[in-house]
Scaffold this motif. Structure first.
Motif, short mmCIF file in Angstrom:
data_model
loop_
_atom_site.label_atom_id
_atom_site.label_comp_id
_atom_site.label_asym_id
_atom_site.label_seq_id
_atom_site.Cartn_x
_atom_site.Cartn_y
_atom_site.Cartn_z
N LEU A 47 -10.99 20.37 -21.40
CA LEU A 47 -10.75 19.88 -20.04
C LEU A 47 -11.29 18.46 -19.85
O LEU A 47 -10.66 17.63 -19.20
CB LEU A 47 -11.39 20.84 -19.04
N LEU A 48 -12.46 18.21 -20.43
CA LEU A 48 -13.01 16.85 -20.37
C LEU A 48 -12.04 15.84 -20.99
O LEU A 48 -11.78 14.78 -20.42
CB LEU A 48 -14.35 16.81 -21.12
N GLU A 49 -11.51 16.16 -22.15
CA GLU A 49 -10.55 15.26 -22.82
C GLU A 49 -9.32 15.03 -21.94
O GLU A 49 -8.85 13.89 -21.80
CB GLU A 49 -10.16 15.85 -24.17
N GLN A 50 -8.80 16.08 -21.38
CA GLN A 50 -7.62 15.96 -20.53
C GLN A 50 -7.91 15.07 -19.32
O GLN A 50 -7.12 14.19 -18.96
CB GLN A 50 -7.17 17.35 -20.07
N VAL A 193 -22.41 7.37 -18.30
CA VAL A 193 -22.52 8.81 -18.01
C VAL A 193 -23.50 9.38 -19.03
O VAL A 193 -23.62 8.85 -20.14
CB VAL A 193 -21.15 9.53 -18.09
N ASN A 194 -24.18 10.45 -18.66
CA ASN A 194 -25.35 10.87 -19.43
C ASN A 194 -25.23 12.32 -19.88
O ASN A 194 -25.35 13.24 -19.08
CB ASN A 194 -26.60 10.68 -18.55
N SER A 195 -24.99 12.50 -21.18
CA SER A 195 -25.09 13.85 -21.76
C SER A 195 -26.13 13.86 -22.88
O SER A 195 -26.09 14.72 -23.75
CB SER A 195 -23.73 14.32 -22.28
N ARG A 257 -18.25 16.18 -17.06
CA ARG A 257 -17.05 16.19 -16.22
C ARG A 257 -17.34 15.76 -14.78
O ARG A 257 -16.64 14.88 -14.25
CB ARG A 257 -16.38 17.56 -16.28
N PRO A 258 -18.36 16.28 -14.11
CA PRO A 258 -18.65 15.81 -12.75
C PRO A 258 -19.09 14.35 -12.70
O PRO A 258 -18.77 13.63 -11.74
CB PRO A 258 -19.77 16.74 -12.27
#
Length: 396
Positions: A47-50, A193-195, A257-258
């Protein structure tokens, strides 16, 4: 009374509550591996990729373990072989030449201008030396992308964009990472963005997308991707593309994602802080603010200024004085690498020739993070401190 800044240059904002809840859902069901899904489940990584492909206006997207892994995967996907020369910036961070070295290729360094972008005249002179350019938009500065792409297209040079510092930036309205054959992004803590760690790769080329997916370790499960080419493309390359595993997991994808949905607002907040600091520094004797061209929509998550032709001793004194007042400046002119401030002549695994014009600029580059944990008043205070200490050393 002497003003002191007491904030942290390394403290990030908390992960948004929506991202925490999404991460907790993944932890509760335990399916962290991107291909570990139940019947009918799409998976956070897919979903992230999409979503990122749609956000960037790209056909294909692949989520991977880091920005550096994305760069190395891009090099492999475009066919770079051991011993091949690859053009890249002399002013960049170590993972860029590191990615080139990781596939056994040889960096050829291209100079930097006072705008902190790649020297297009130097690039033009070196285009006949390689078939690939790994273009680093170092510290968020975009060069004249129109001229660069015209030159590279005419010379048959494939462009891979390192957009670790330009997620959300644009040149003439075209998002950074959309001009080259492949755009690569970092999701490491100090990026936009932070993961913790993580990377994203986008392209419109179906074969490059398929090769990158196979390289990342898809184990023939490519049908579980939502932003990938059709199975017929994978059929052409699946037996000749090695598995160099570096997938993103569902936990990190859930966290991202958010954050990506909120990117535009975050960019605006960074730029408010950047603009306050730049305004406060403008006109400081001996200090040069790096200009931003009208064609560039930037992301001000860090700020750079130049102390051109200052002696190392005087620059070290500026750094010391600012540090004593709580302001952390990084310097790319030091004789030894410190943290992330290494230079092209620091990477001794890669042959290089002196670049005197660039060396003068590198010797004067000062760099500072601009976290979103800073208030606008913090930014005004920081600018006053830098202005005061640069001025004091300049006049001494």
């Amino acid at each position: 009374m002497t003003e002191i800044f007491t904030g942290s240059f390394t403290q990030q904002e908390p992960i948004p509550e929506e991202a925490i809840e999404a991460a907790m859902a993944v932890l509760r069901h335990g399916r962290l591996h991107r291909y570990n899904v139940v019947h009918g489940e799409l998976g956070e990584t897919a979903l992230l990729e999409q979503e990122f492909a749609a956000q960037m206006g790209a056909k294909y997207c692949l989520a991977v373990s880091s920005g550096g892994y994305a760069l190395a995967t891009a090099l492999r996907a475009v066919g770079v072989q051991p011993g091949d020369p690859v053009l890249t910036n002399a002013f960049t961070l170590a993972p860029v030449p590191g990615a080139i070295a990781s596939v056994g290729a040889r960096p050829i360094f291209v100079g930097v201008t006072e705008s902190l972008t790649i020297d297009l005249d130097d690039l033009e002179a070196k285009l006949d030396q390689a078939k690939v350019l790994m273009l680093s938009h170092m510290r968020g500065h975009l060069c004249d992308m129109d001229r660069l792409m015209q030159m590279c297209d005419a010379a048959g040079v494939t462009v891979i964009e390192d957009c670790a510092h330009t997620m959300g930036a644009a040149w003439r309205g075209q998002l950074s990472g959309r001009q080259g054959a492949i755009g690569c992004y970092s999701c490491q803590t100090y990026k936009h963005v932070n993961s913790g760690e993580g990377g994203l790769l986008i392209t419109d080329d179906e074969e490059l997308a398929a090769k990158a997916t196979m390289l990342s370790g898809s184990y023939m499960l490519y049908e579980r991707h939502l932003a990938a080419p059709g199975p017929e493309v994978f059929e052409r390359i699946k037996y000749t593309t090695p598995n160099v595993s570096g997938r993103m997991d569902n936990l990190r994808a859930a966290i991202l994602r958010p954050q990506l949905r909120d990117l535009d607002r975050q960019v605006q907040r960074w730029n408010e802080r950047y603009d306050e600091i730049a305004a406060g520094l403008r006109g400081t004797p001996g200090l040069t603010i790096v200009g931003r061209p009208e064609e560039e929509a930037y992301v001000g998550s860090s700020i750079q200024f130049l102390l051109l032709d200052w002696s190392p001793k005087r620059i070290a004194e500026v750094i010391r004085r600012c540090s004593a007042r709580g302001v952390e400046l990084k310097w790319f002119g030091g004789a030894e690498p410190t943290g992330f401030t290494s230079r092209y002549d620091s990477w001794r695994y890669a042959d290089s020739v002196p670049l005197p014009t660039s060396d003068r600029i590198l010797a004067g580059i000062m760099d500072m993070r601009v976290p979103l944990t800073f208030s606008l008043e913090d930014c005004r205070l920081i600018a006053r401190i830098i202005r005061s200490e640069v001025g004091a050393v300049y006049q001494s």
